[in-house]
Design a protein around this motif. Structure first.
Motif, PDB file in Angstrom:
ATOM      1  N   GLY A   7       0.754  -1.270   0.128  1.00  0.00           N
ATOM      2  CA  GLY A   7       0.054   0.203  -0.094  1.00  0.00           C
ATOM      3  C   GLY A   7       0.754   1.193  -0.114  1.00  0.00           C
ATOM      4  N   GLU A   8       1.801   1.276   0.766  1.00  0.00           N
ATOM      5  CA  GLU A   8       2.813   2.401   0.969  1.00  0.00           C
ATOM      6  C   GLU A   8       3.741   2.586  -0.378  1.00  0.00           C
ATOM      7  OE1 GLU A   8       2.237   0.620   3.437  1.00  0.00           O
ATOM      8  OE2 GLU A   8       1.308   2.102   4.865  1.00  0.00           O
ATOM      9  N   LYS A   9       4.011   1.469  -0.832  1.00  0.00           N
ATOM     10  CA  LYS A   9       4.635   1.495  -1.922  1.00  0.00           C
ATOM     11  C   LYS A   9       3.937   2.147  -3.314  1.00  0.00           C
ATOM     12  CE  LYS A   9       5.632  -1.286  -6.091  1.00  0.00           C
ATOM     13  NZ  LYS A   9       4.748  -1.934  -6.996  1.00  0.00           N
ATOM     14  N   ASN A  10       2.769   1.780  -3.495  1.00  0.00           N
ATOM     15  CA  ASN A  10       1.903   2.131  -4.470  1.00  0.00           C
ATOM     16  C   ASN A  10       1.678   3.742  -4.492  1.00  0.00           C
ATOM     17  OD1 ASN A  10       1.858  -0.407  -5.608  1.00  0.00           O
ATOM     18  ND2 ASN A  10      -0.244  -0.768  -4.717  1.00  0.00           N
ATOM     19  N   GLU A  11       1.441   4.005  -3.053  1.00  0.00           N
ATOM     20  CA  GLU A  11       0.959   5.610  -3.048  1.00  0.00           C
ATOM     21  C   GLU A  11       2.296   6.319  -3.051  1.00  0.00           C
ATOM     22  OE1 GLU A  11      -1.166   8.478   0.271  1.00  0.00           O
ATOM     23  OE2 GLU A  11      -0.826   6.349   0.857  1.00  0.00           O
ATOM     24  N   LEU A  12       3.419   5.849  -2.667  1.00  0.00           N
ATOM     25  CA  LEU A  12       4.729   6.474  -2.919  1.00  0.00           C
ATOM     26  C   LEU A  12       4.742   6.905  -4.419  1.00  0.00           C
ATOM     27  CD1 LEU A  12       6.921   5.088  -0.213  1.00  0.00           C
ATOM     28  CD2 LEU A  12       6.231   7.326  -0.109  1.00  0.00           C
ATOM     29  N   GLU A  13       4.742   5.586  -5.267  1.00  0.00           N
ATOM     30  CA  GLU A  13       5.090   5.517  -6.645  1.00  0.00           C
ATOM     31  C   GLU A  13       4.085   6.847  -7.346  1.00  0.00           C
ATOM     32  OE1 GLU A  13       6.823   1.310  -7.514  1.00  0.00           O
ATOM     33  OE2 GLU A  13       4.612   1.587  -7.601  1.00  0.00           O
ATOM     34  N   ASP A  14       2.556   6.562  -6.738  1.00  0.00           N
ATOM     35  CA  ASP A  14       1.499   7.595  -7.638  1.00  0.00           C
ATOM     36  C   ASP A  14       2.062   8.982  -7.213  1.00  0.00           C
ATOM     37  OD1 ASP A  14       0.697   5.542  -8.440  1.00  0.00           O
ATOM     38  OD2 ASP A  14      -1.177   5.583  -7.105  1.00  0.00           O
ATOM     39  N   LEU A  15       2.456   9.298  -5.954  1.00  0.00           N
ATOM     40  CA  LEU A  15       2.429  10.580  -5.493  1.00  0.00           C
ATOM     41  C   LEU A  15       3.948  11.206  -6.081  1.00  0.00           C
ATOM     42  CD1 LEU A  15       1.515  10.770  -1.608  1.00  0.00           C
ATOM     43  CD2 LEU A  15       0.389  11.722  -3.915  1.00  0.00           C
ATOM     44  N   SER A  16       5.002  10.362  -6.411  1.00  0.00           N
ATOM     45  CA  SER A  16       6.039  10.514  -7.182  1.00  0.00           C
ATOM     46  C   SER A  16       5.901  10.953  -8.233  1.00  0.00           C
ATOM     47  CB  SER A  16       7.179   9.564  -7.186  1.00  0.00           C
ATOM     48  OG  SER A  16       8.257   9.797  -7.687  1.00  0.00           O
ATOM     49  N   LEU A  17       5.037  10.326  -9.130  1.00  0.00           N
ATOM     50  CA  LEU A  17       4.615  10.470 -10.578  1.00  0.00           C
ATOM     51  C   LEU A  17       3.763  11.806 -10.679  1.00  0.00           C
ATOM     52  CD1 LEU A  17       4.411   9.448 -13.634  1.00  0.00           C
ATOM     53  CD2 LEU A  17       2.397   8.465 -12.847  1.00  0.00           C
ATOM     54  N   LYS A  18       2.885  12.098  -9.716  1.00  0.00           N
ATOM     55  CA  LYS A  18       2.240  13.366  -9.474  1.00  0.00           C
ATOM     56  C   LYS A  18       2.935  14.660  -9.602  1.00  0.00           C
ATOM     57  CE  LYS A  18      -1.278  15.939  -6.452  1.00  0.00           C
ATOM     58  NZ  LYS A  18      -1.904  15.774  -5.246  1.00  0.00           N
ATOM     59  N   TYR A  19       4.171  14.566  -9.210  1.00  0.00           N
ATOM     60  CA  TYR A  19       5.085  15.709  -8.942  1.00  0.00           C
ATOM     61  C   TYR A  19       6.196  15.726  -9.942  1.00  0.00           C
ATOM     62  CZ  TYR A  19       2.533  17.095  -4.658  1.00  0.00           C
ATOM     63  OH  TYR A  19       1.779  17.203  -3.885  1.00  0.00           O
ATOM     64  N   SER A  20       6.706  14.472 -10.230  1.00  0.00           N
ATOM     65  CA  SER A  20       7.600  14.570 -11.368  1.00  0.00           C
ATOM     66  C   SER A  20       7.043  14.552 -12.727  1.00  0.00           C
ATOM     67  CB  SER A  20       8.475  13.197 -11.190  1.00  0.00           C
ATOM     68  OG  SER A  20       7.623  12.029 -11.468  1.00  0.00           O
ATOM     69  N   ASN A  21       5.714  14.149 -13.066  1.00  0.00           N
ATOM     70  CA  ASN A  21       5.403  14.259 -14.378  1.00  0.00           C
ATOM     71  C   ASN A  21       3.791  14.500 -14.293  1.00  0.00           C
ATOM     72  OD1 ASN A  21       4.698  14.014 -17.171  1.00  0.00           O
ATOM     73  ND2 ASN A  21       5.812  12.168 -17.403  1.00  0.00           N
ATOM     74  N   PRO A  22       3.497  15.817 -13.853  1.00  0.00           N
ATOM     75  CA  PRO A  22       2.047  16.072 -13.598  1.00  0.00           C
ATOM     76  C   PRO A  22       1.049  15.765 -14.771  1.00  0.00           C
ATOM     77  CG  PRO A  22       3.502  18.043 -13.407  1.00  0.00           C
ATOM     78  CD  PRO A  22       4.426  16.971 -13.782  1.00  0.00           C
ATOM     79  N   ASP A  23       1.569  15.985 -15.874  1.00  0.00           N
ATOM     80  CA  ASP A  23       0.749  16.041 -17.104  1.00  0.00           C
ATOM     81  C   ASP A  23       0.251  14.510 -17.281  1.00  0.00           C
ATOM     82  OD1 ASP A  23       0.768  18.816 -17.388  1.00  0.00           O
ATOM     83  OD2 ASP A  23       2.465  18.559 -18.975  1.00  0.00           O
ATOM     84  N   VAL A  24       1.072  13.875 -17.227  1.00  0.00           N
ATOM     85  CA  VAL A  24       0.962  12.273 -17.494  1.00  0.00           C
ATOM     86  C   VAL A  24      -0.102  11.749 -16.365  1.00  0.00           C
ATOM     87  CG1 VAL A  24       1.706   9.997 -17.605  1.00  0.00           C
ATOM     88  CG2 VAL A  24       2.797  11.793 -18.746  1.00  0.00           C
ATOM     89  N   PHE A  25       0.408  12.205 -15.077  1.00  0.00           N
ATOM     90  CA  PHE A  25      -0.816  11.980 -13.795  1.00  0.00           C
ATOM     91  C   PHE A  25      -1.974  12.161 -13.897  1.00  0.00           C
ATOM     92  CE2 PHE A  25      -2.497  12.678  -9.433  1.00  0.00           C
ATOM     93  CZ  PHE A  25      -2.164  11.463  -9.082  1.00  0.00           C
ATOM     94  N   GLN A  26      -2.406  13.690 -14.294  1.00  0.00           N
ATOM     95  CA  GLN A  26      -3.593  13.919 -14.631  1.00  0.00           C
ATOM     96  C   GLN A  26      -4.086  13.224 -15.838  1.00  0.00           C
ATOM     97  OE1 GLN A  26      -5.121  15.773 -12.597  1.00  0.00           O
ATOM     98  NE2 GLN A  26      -3.406  16.252 -11.370  1.00  0.00           N
ATOM     99  N   GLN A  27      -3.615  12.795 -16.813  1.00  0.00           N
ATOM    100  CA  GLN A  27      -4.110  12.031 -18.101  1.00  0.00           C
ATOM    101  C   GLN A  27      -4.688  10.844 -17.437  1.00  0.00           C
ATOM    102  OE1 GLN A  27      -1.182  11.133 -20.799  1.00  0.00           O
ATOM    103  NE2 GLN A  27      -2.588  10.176 -22.178  1.00  0.00           N
ATOM    104  N   ILE A  28      -3.718  10.056 -16.686  1.00  0.00           N
ATOM    105  CA  ILE A  28      -4.008   8.846 -16.495  1.00  0.00           C
ATOM    106  C   ILE A  28      -5.148   8.835 -15.503  1.00  0.00           C
ATOM    107  CG2 ILE A  28      -3.450   6.708 -14.980  1.00  0.00           C
ATOM    108  CD1 ILE A  28      -0.506   7.367 -16.036  1.00  0.00           C
ATOM    109  N   LYS A  29      -5.206   9.681 -14.593  1.00  0.00           N
ATOM    110  CA  LYS A  29      -6.337   9.975 -13.565  1.00  0.00           C
ATOM    111  C   LYS A  29      -7.643  10.073 -14.230  1.00  0.00           C
ATOM    112  CE  LYS A  29      -7.821  12.702  -9.528  1.00  0.00           C
ATOM    113  NZ  LYS A  29      -7.284  14.135  -8.705  1.00  0.00           N
ATOM    114  N   ALA A  30      -7.697  10.928 -15.117  1.00  0.00           N
ATOM    115  CA  ALA A  30      -9.093  10.999 -15.967  1.00  0.00           C
ATOM    116  C   ALA A  30      -9.584   9.987 -16.683  1.00  0.00           C
ATOM    117  CB  ALA A  30      -8.872  12.527 -17.025  1.00  0.00           C
ATOM    118  N   ILE A  31      -8.494   9.244 -17.343  1.00  0.00           N
ATOM    119  CA  ILE A  31      -9.004   8.055 -18.063  1.00  0.00           C
ATOM    120  C   ILE A  31      -9.434   6.912 -16.921  1.00  0.00           C
ATOM    121  CG2 ILE A  31      -7.902   6.024 -19.450  1.00  0.00           C
ATOM    122  CD1 ILE A  31      -6.210   8.132 -20.774  1.00  0.00           C
TER     123      ILE A  31
END
Length: 597
Positions: free
Chosen positions: A190-214
């Motif tokens: 659980g912690e590993k998944n959340e750490l990875e997701d939040l890292s993506l959110k701040y390192s590549n915010p455009d891709v993060f938002q695209q995946i979130k919407a889809i």
């Protein structure tokens, strides 16, 4: 308020309300209420009036850290450690008063966390490598040190919104390079998944938002599809007399991002964004359920993985299969409820309240990362080699291969048959001339594949060659190869050891230059013998030597030497206590002497 809201979105600032809410949401800790409340009151007293850089009270972050630990159901000492994890930086706080008030275990936890400095992964510096060394070796002594620090890092990246872009990217890089893989090694999915997701959110915010919407859109689109699949497998299980709970879930964003990169597709082109998780009571039921799933839907070739028979290095057990459901791939995970507990909490399961059970869900001593760290701590490695070894081996993805007798060998991805041979025994590694994978001859340079059966071909006249270093991934193989070449091949130059020795010499020269000249210490003119600054090994000058930092031998002090695993011959003073404790010293010692001109 739910546990999740209290842990991550907590807007309560009243300390009395915070501690009351903590016990309401985590009632298991009421038996340790006096200890936890006294720690909370001590924290409030020592940090009265202090604010975080965001302007909020100092105590909010420690409470959130403690709540993350409580959600993982760690022990009361860990909760107190969460309150105190950064308290030694407050000038009025002494370690002794914490030890007197809450015991040695709490003192060990906060002392360990205090030693771990903020890591700046992008800098790749020796200081950063040394920080990682301290962190991991603290984990060997008490893994709760790292559990507390993981909770601290998770809360930090959850609350990065108000920081500038540079800080956000730096923390995201640190998290994805160190903390998420470490959480994975400890089985904290659980912690590993959340750490990875939040890292993506701040390192590549455009891709993060695209995946979130889809994912959000696909969730609505596929709700009927998933509900139909859940009903089918639940019905089949009920007919077989198996009591199950079935949940559908969206895959976490970073996993989708990795699939996009691997398959070179947009998120909208991926179908397997959702999965089913089936929980049952016994291992035989797990295998029965896999058969039921394959009778309902066609399994995709090569997508079945048995992590029950072959658990992952972090203790994870489950059956994975991917089936074609209504012409779309659907991933299914099947495991017992106890396995699910370990999958969610990893090593934290060691401290779970057992309610009468006497066994541990996870044997900490059996996890490979702990065994590797213990071996690493016994070696004397320079910081650069340590960091490289840590990154490339301890946190790398792993494969599982087998000996012809069926023994399981775990290796980093990219390992060769040479790595495999040295993992079996150093003597086999030194004599390897060829290898077979599933009965077919393969080149020694070829990376091994998951689940292959590896057979090693040896010749008593064979020996390591320098080219093997390019084909090996594991530190054990590389160190053994370097040691053999250093001892037996006069033409071999260990470039890593040479670089370190040169750095040591430069540092020694700089230190000497800074020392004031003392009367009577200058060399006398016309002395019959002058020291060259070099050491002869076995009456030969062509060996790479490194001077030990523990005793800093200098001419004309009596010296002794031994063949090290990675840096040629290491020179100590003969009376050095560290030297006398070196494993297999009698076998590894060589004759050394100062070379005179």
């Amino acid at each position: 308020m739910t546990q999740e809201e209290f842990v991550s979105n907590n807007e309560i600032t009243d300390p009395n309300v915070l501690i009351s809410e903590f016990f309401e949401l985590f009632p298991d800790y009421k038996k340790d209420e006096r200890k936890i409340v006294s720690a909370w009151e001590f924290l409030l007293k020592k940090t009265e009036g202090m604010k975080r850089s965001c302007g909020k009270p100092y105590c909010l972050h420690p409470m959130r850290v403690a709540a993350i630990l409580a959600r993982n159901k760690l022990d009361a000492d860990s909760i107190v450690g969460g309150f105190f994890h950064n308290l030694l930086s407050v000038p009025t706080v002494q370690l002794e008063e914490i030890k007197d008030g809450w015991g040695d275990a709490v003192a060990t936890i906060i002392q360990g966390t205090a030693r771990i400095t903020n890591l700046q992964i992008s800098s790749k510096t020796l200081q950063q490598a040394d920080s990682i060394r301290k962190m991991l070796f603290a984990m060997v002594d008490d893994v709760r040190v790292i559990m507390v620090k993981l909770a601290d890092r998770l809360d930090r990246i959850r609350n990065l919104k108000g920081y500038d872009n540079k800080t956000q990217r730096a923390v995201a890089a640190e998290v994805i390079d160190i903390w998420a893989p470490l959480a994975d090694r400890l089985g904290m999915k659980g912690e590993k998944n959340e750490l990875e997701d939040l890292s993506l959110k701040y390192s590549n915010p455009d891709v993060f938002q695209q995946i979130k919407a889809i994912v959000s859109a696909k969730k609505d689109e596929r709700s009927n599809y998933l509900e139909s699949a859940v009903q089918k497998i639940s019905g089949a299980a009920a007919k077989a007399g198996i009591k199950v709970s079935v949940k559908s879930r969206a895959k976490h964003f970073y996993s989708i991002y990795q699939k996009m990169r691997k398959r070179n597709k947009e998120a909208s082109e991926l179908f397997d964004l959702f999965a089913l998780r089936i929980l049952c009571d016994t291992v035989p039921e797990c295998y029965t359920l896999v058969g039921l799933a394959h009778s309902l839907w066609k399994p995709l070739d090569g997508r079945f993985k048995d992590y029950i028979a072959m658990p992952k290095a972090n203790g994870y057990q489950s059956l994975h299969t991917t089936v074609l459901c209504e012409d779309k791939p659907l991933e299914i995970q099947i495991r017992t409820r106890e396995m699910d507990n370990v999958a969610q909490h990893g090593v934290a399961s060691h401290w779970l309240y057992k309610k009468g059970s006497t066994h541990d869900s996870v044997d900490l001593k059996g996890l490979p990362i702990f065994n590797q760290l213990r071996e690493l701590r016994e070696k004397h490695v320079d910081d650069e080699s340590f960091f490289s070894e840590f990154k490339n081996e301890l946190l790398a993805d792993e494969i599982v291969v087998f000996t012809p007798k069926g023994d399981v060998i775990q290796l980093p991805v990219g390992s060769s048959a040479i790595d495999f041979a040295y993992q079996i025994h150093s003597g086999i590694g030194e004599k390897i001339v060829g290898a077979k994978a599933d009965g077919k001859i393969i080149p020694l340079s070829q990376p091994l594949q998951n689940t292959q059966i590896i057979e090693i071909l040896t010749n008593p006249k064979s020996h390591p060659v320098e080219g093997w270093l390019k084909w090996t991934k594991t530190s054990k193989a590389r160190q053994k190869i370097r040691a053999w070449l250093t001892a037996n091949d006069q033409g071999f130059v260990d470039k890593g050891a040479q670089k370190q020795a040169e750095a040591n010499e430069r540092q020694a020269a700089a230190n000497k230059a800074r020392q004031p000249h003392k009367k009577g210490t200058a060399p006398q003119a016309g002395a019959a013998v002058r020291h060259s600054g070099k050491v002869r090994v076995e009456n030969d000058k062509n060996y790479m030597v490194t001077f030990a930092k523990c005793c800093n031998p200098t001419y004309p002090q009596p010296i002794a030497g031994y063949v090290s695993r990675s840096r040629g011959v290491t020179i100590h003073r003969v009376d050095c206590s560290i030297f006398l404790r070196i494993p297999d010293l009698e076998r590894r010692m060589v004759d050394v002497s100062w070379e005179d001109q």
